[in-house]
Motif scaffolding. Structure first.
Motif, short mmCIF file in Angstrom:
data_model
loop_
_atom_site.label_atom_id
_atom_site.label_comp_id
_atom_site.label_asym_id
_atom_site.label_seq_id
_atom_site.Cartn_x
_atom_site.Cartn_y
_atom_site.Cartn_z
N SER A 29 0.84 -1.20 0.00
CA SER A 29 0.00 0.00 0.00
C SER A 29 0.87 1.26 0.00
O SER A 29 2.07 1.20 0.28
N GLN A 30 0.25 2.38 -0.30
CA GLN A 30 0.97 3.65 -0.24
C GLN A 30 1.49 3.91 1.17
O GLN A 30 2.60 4.43 1.34
N TYR A 59 7.86 7.02 -7.94
CA TYR A 59 6.75 6.30 -7.32
C TYR A 59 5.43 7.02 -7.60
O TYR A 59 4.44 6.40 -7.99
N THR A 62 4.47 6.55 -11.20
CA THR A 62 3.97 5.19 -11.43
C THR A 62 2.53 5.04 -10.95
O THR A 62 1.70 4.45 -11.65
N LEU A 63 2.23 5.62 -9.78
CA LEU A 63 0.85 5.58 -9.29
C LEU A 63 -0.08 6.28 -10.28
O LEU A 63 -1.18 5.79 -10.58
N CYS A 66 -0.77 4.26 -13.36
CA CYS A 66 -1.67 3.13 -13.06
C CYS A 66 -3.07 3.60 -12.67
O CYS A 66 -3.93 2.78 -12.37
N ILE A 68 -3.90 5.23 -9.96
CA ILE A 68 -4.11 5.11 -8.51
C ILE A 68 -4.04 6.50 -7.89
O ILE A 68 -3.02 7.18 -8.04
N LEU A 70 -3.30 9.48 -5.54
CA LEU A 70 -2.21 9.72 -4.61
C LEU A 70 -2.76 10.22 -3.28
O LEU A 70 -3.62 11.11 -3.25
#
Length: 145
Positions: A29-30, A59, A62-63, A66, A68, A70
Motif C-alpha cells: 500500500s501507499q 513512485y 507510477t501511481l 496506473c 491510482i 495519490l
C-alpha cells in the motif's frame, strides 16, 4: 561517500499474508511505501536527498500511470523533501505546483502557507490552489489572519 546503513522497520500494521492477490502477488500500500521505505530512508539519512526526491517522484509517477489516486501524505512528504533539502529546492516545488504534478488539496495549500516567509511565491501558489478548489472560506481566513 560512506552512508549509514538503514535499519529495516518491521510492518506491524497487519499480517502480510492477508495482503496478497488471489494469485499470490504481494500488495504494497501507499502507507507501507511511505512508512517502511520512503520515510524510513529519509529519517535514517541513508541516501542523498536528491536521490530520495527522484525515487519519490518515480513512485508518484507510477501511481499516476496506473490510475491510482495519490494520498495527501505522499504529497506532503514530497513537499517536505523539497523544502527541507540543503539547499531548499524551491524551483522544483514551484514547477511541480505550476504544472499540477502536485494535485490541489486544501491541506497542501495550508502547508504551503507555512513556508511563505522562506519562499514568498508560496503564498500566491497557495492562494491559487485554494481558488481552484473554490475554498473561499479558507481564502478569507488567510487574508484575515
Amino acid at each position: 561517500t560512506d552512508l549509514p546503513k538503514c535499519h529495516a522497520i518491521p510492518c506491524l500494521r497487519e499480517d502480510p499474508q492477508e495482503r496478497r492477490t488471489g494469485d499470490g502477488v504481494q500488495v504494497i500500500s501507499q502507507m507501507d511505501m511511505y512508512t517502511d521505505v520512503l520515510f524510513a530512508v529519509y529519517h535514517e539519512k541513508c541516501c542523498p536527498t536528491r536521490y530520495l526526491k527522484a525515487v519519490c517522484m518515480e513512485y508518484i509517477k507510477t501511481l499516476a500511470l496506473c490510475g491510482i489516486p495519490l494520498q495527501a501524505y505522499m504529497i506532503r512528504f514530497l513537499i517536505d523533501i523539497l523544502i527541507y533539502a540543503v539547499p531548499p529546492d524551491y524551483t522544483t516545488l514551484h514547477q511541480y505546483l505550476q504544472y499540477h504534478v502536485i494535485e490541489d488539496h486544501i491541506p497542501i495549500a495550508l502547508q504551503l502557507l507555512q513556508f511563505k516567509a522562506q519562499y514568498p511565491p508560496a503564498f500566491q501558489l497557495a492562494l491559487d490552489m485554494l481558488s481552484r478548489l473554490k475554498a473561499y472560506p479558507e481564502i478569507v481566513e488567510v487574508f484575515v489572519a
